[in-house]
Design a protein around this motif. Sequence first.
Motif, short mmCIF file in Angstrom:
data_model
loop_
_atom_site.label_atom_id
_atom_site.label_comp_id
_atom_site.label_asym_id
_atom_site.label_seq_id
_atom_site.Cartn_x
_atom_site.Cartn_y
_atom_site.Cartn_z
N GLN A 157 -54.92 -99.44 23.02
CA GLN A 157 -56.32 -99.12 22.83
C GLN A 157 -56.57 -97.63 22.81
O GLN A 157 -57.52 -97.16 22.19
N HIS A 158 -55.75 -96.92 23.56
CA HIS A 158 -56.00 -95.48 23.63
C HIS A 158 -54.90 -94.73 22.90
O HIS A 158 -53.72 -94.95 23.14
N ILE A 159 -55.35 -93.87 22.05
CA ILE A 159 -54.38 -93.12 21.26
C ILE A 159 -54.69 -91.64 21.42
O ILE A 159 -55.85 -91.23 21.42
N PHE A 160 -53.65 -90.85 21.55
CA PHE A 160 -53.83 -89.41 21.72
C PHE A 160 -53.58 -88.73 20.39
O PHE A 160 -52.52 -88.90 19.79
N VAL A 161 -54.51 -87.96 19.95
CA VAL A 161 -54.38 -87.33 18.64
C VAL A 161 -54.39 -85.81 18.81
O VAL A 161 -55.16 -85.26 19.60
N ASP A 162 -53.53 -85.17 18.05
CA ASP A 162 -53.43 -83.71 18.07
C ASP A 162 -54.58 -83.14 17.24
O ASP A 162 -54.62 -83.31 16.02
N ILE A 163 -55.49 -82.44 17.90
CA ILE A 163 -56.61 -81.89 17.15
C ILE A 163 -56.41 -80.43 16.81
O ILE A 163 -57.28 -79.78 16.30
N GLY A 164 -55.24 -79.90 17.08
CA GLY A 164 -54.96 -78.51 16.75
C GLY A 164 -54.99 -77.64 18.00
O GLY A 164 -55.54 -78.02 19.03
N LEU A 165 -54.44 -76.44 17.88
CA LEU A 165 -54.38 -75.47 18.98
C LEU A 165 -53.73 -76.07 20.22
O LEU A 165 -54.04 -75.70 21.34
N GLY A 166 -52.83 -77.02 20.04
CA GLY A 166 -52.08 -77.57 21.16
C GLY A 166 -52.83 -78.58 21.99
O GLY A 166 -52.38 -78.94 23.08
N PHE A 167 -53.97 -79.08 21.54
CA PHE A 167 -54.73 -80.05 22.32
C PHE A 167 -54.53 -81.45 21.78
O PHE A 167 -54.49 -81.66 20.58
N HIS A 168 -54.40 -82.38 22.71
CA HIS A 168 -54.35 -83.79 22.32
C HIS A 168 -55.48 -84.52 23.04
O HIS A 168 -55.62 -84.41 24.25
N VAL A 169 -56.28 -85.23 22.28
CA VAL A 169 -57.46 -85.89 22.85
C VAL A 169 -57.25 -87.40 22.81
O VAL A 169 -56.72 -87.95 21.85
N GLU A 170 -57.66 -88.00 23.90
CA GLU A 170 -57.52 -89.45 23.98
C GLU A 170 -58.69 -90.11 23.25
O GLU A 170 -59.85 -89.89 23.59
N PHE A 171 -58.35 -90.91 22.27
CA PHE A 171 -59.39 -91.57 21.49
C PHE A 171 -59.25 -93.06 21.60
O PHE A 171 -58.15 -93.58 21.82
N THR A 172 -60.36 -93.76 21.38
CA THR A 172 -60.22 -95.17 21.02
C THR A 172 -60.02 -95.25 19.53
O THR A 172 -60.14 -94.23 18.83
N TRP A 173 -59.78 -96.44 19.03
CA TRP A 173 -59.49 -96.54 17.60
C TRP A 173 -60.61 -96.02 16.73
O TRP A 173 -60.38 -95.25 15.78
N SER A 174 -61.81 -96.44 17.04
CA SER A 174 -62.92 -96.04 16.19
C SER A 174 -63.12 -94.54 16.25
O SER A 174 -63.34 -93.88 15.23
N GLU A 175 -63.03 -93.97 17.49
CA GLU A 175 -63.16 -92.52 17.59
C GLU A 175 -62.08 -91.82 16.79
O GLU A 175 -62.31 -90.81 16.12
N ALA A 176 -60.87 -92.37 16.90
CA ALA A 176 -59.77 -91.75 16.17
C ALA A 176 -60.04 -91.77 14.68
O ALA A 176 -59.82 -90.77 13.98
#
Lengths: 146, 366
Positions: free
Chosen positions: A79-98
């Motif tokens: 359910q939770h996926i971490f996506v690299d948004i740049g500048l070395g940050f990874h944000v935890e998203f749900t699917w829809s947010e991702a």
Amino acid sequence: MDEIRENKVQRFEEFIDCRLKPDLVRAIAERDKVFEQQKIFLDLKRNIENLEKNDVTSLRTLVNLGSEVYMQADVPDTQHIFVDIGLGFHVEFTWSEALEFISKKEERLDRQIEEYTQLIASIKAQIKLVYEGIRELLELSADRSY
Amino acid sequence: MENGVKGTVTPLASVFPVEGAQKAAKRVQETLANRQKELDYVHNFVVDNTNLVNLVQRLPDELSHDVMVPFGTVAFFPGRLIHTNEFLVLLGEGYYVERTSRQTIEILQRRGKVLQEQVDSLKATIEDLKIEASFFDTTAIEAAEGLVEIREDCVEESPLEERANQSGVSKSVGSFEDNTKDATEDEEYARMMARLDELEKVELAAESNDEDGDEDFCSSISPHAFDHHLSDLMDSVQQTEDKRAINTTTEYPLQNIGLKQDFVKQSAIEDLGVPLMPKEKPISVEKPLLSPGLRKKVDLSTASRTEVAEDKSTSYRSETGSNSSKAFTGSIVEHTHGLQTKSVGQTTTSQPSKPVSRFKMQKGGR
């Protein structure tokens, strides 16, 4: 007079070869990088949509430990996926947010590609201009010699 | 300049043009840089491999590890590594194997050995390139300085020594150190050349009818190292003699080719117990009668040649003038029909020239 023209022609050609053509090559390389990013995010979007469609809750994958040595890994909760948004940050998203994030990212990438395409076009135009100038000079010098 | 002493003064710059040497140096530098990059690249592989070995060793310590499992290149899932003793290894060409931790480590160690061999070979190549680069650099510097190479023919032994002294001093151009260097070098060469001449004369007198067409592989003169001068001086003298030899007999040119093979056989028969440099001396195939005498001669000459090749002081006979200039590319002087009658005489006459023939053989040895 002809010598001066020949010198000019030579200078123009040098300008093309040493400045414009490398600029063109670099711009194309940058644009290709952005293309790759675009492709990556497109694939990610497809995968997430796939997961959503099939209601996949857990996952069994093979993880590359380096030098193509793989080990099995289990993802219990997808359910939770971490996506690299740049500048070395990874944000935890749900699917829809991702998915939302990915679409925003794609817009930004498209704009970047557009910019690079314009830059490439302008460089190409400059190259064409200088070539025309060279041709004029050559034609004139050819006319003169008659 | 003395009378009767021919010499050539060649500026090094004419043999090695300054720009050419510099360009060559640059090219070698570029190649060196490329090899260095490759070395770094392969070295990285080695480092990665070692790290992986350590990792594979530590993983089975736990039942499972909490990790972030990548999902593509920009996304992760929190997850666990399971089956920690099972590894899927790519062997190449789409073949995968499932291995335990220990087996995987063995695979990786074998890979590491291969990588290390690559590293070693690259390092050796880099070393060679460095030597080449330094040689080109020094040559370029020398050529730019105007170093001059002086070459003299030796005429006689004892009077030449004095002359060489004087000529060495008077002829030398260029840097001061090179003057003294040239003088001493010229003396030595003069002495050696004189001895060589004596030997040549003796041999030629004996062989004047018997010389075949030679296969003359006299090398081009390589000027830059002084220790090559000796061989080259010898070669130049030998060349003149070879021409004489060729003029006298060109009867059995075809034989020479077949002779070579036969010689190889015969040299095996002779069993001198020393490594030969054969394949250079042809033996008459069409005169089997001569073979005993010839064999003896060959025995002597090969013995002498090999001894010289090994720089031993004792030498046997050396009737057959050895025209080889560089190692393993020698010339062939062979005696055919006149051999049988003369072989005895030749052996006896050649014996007194024993101590001197060494130098001739030394030339043959190079």
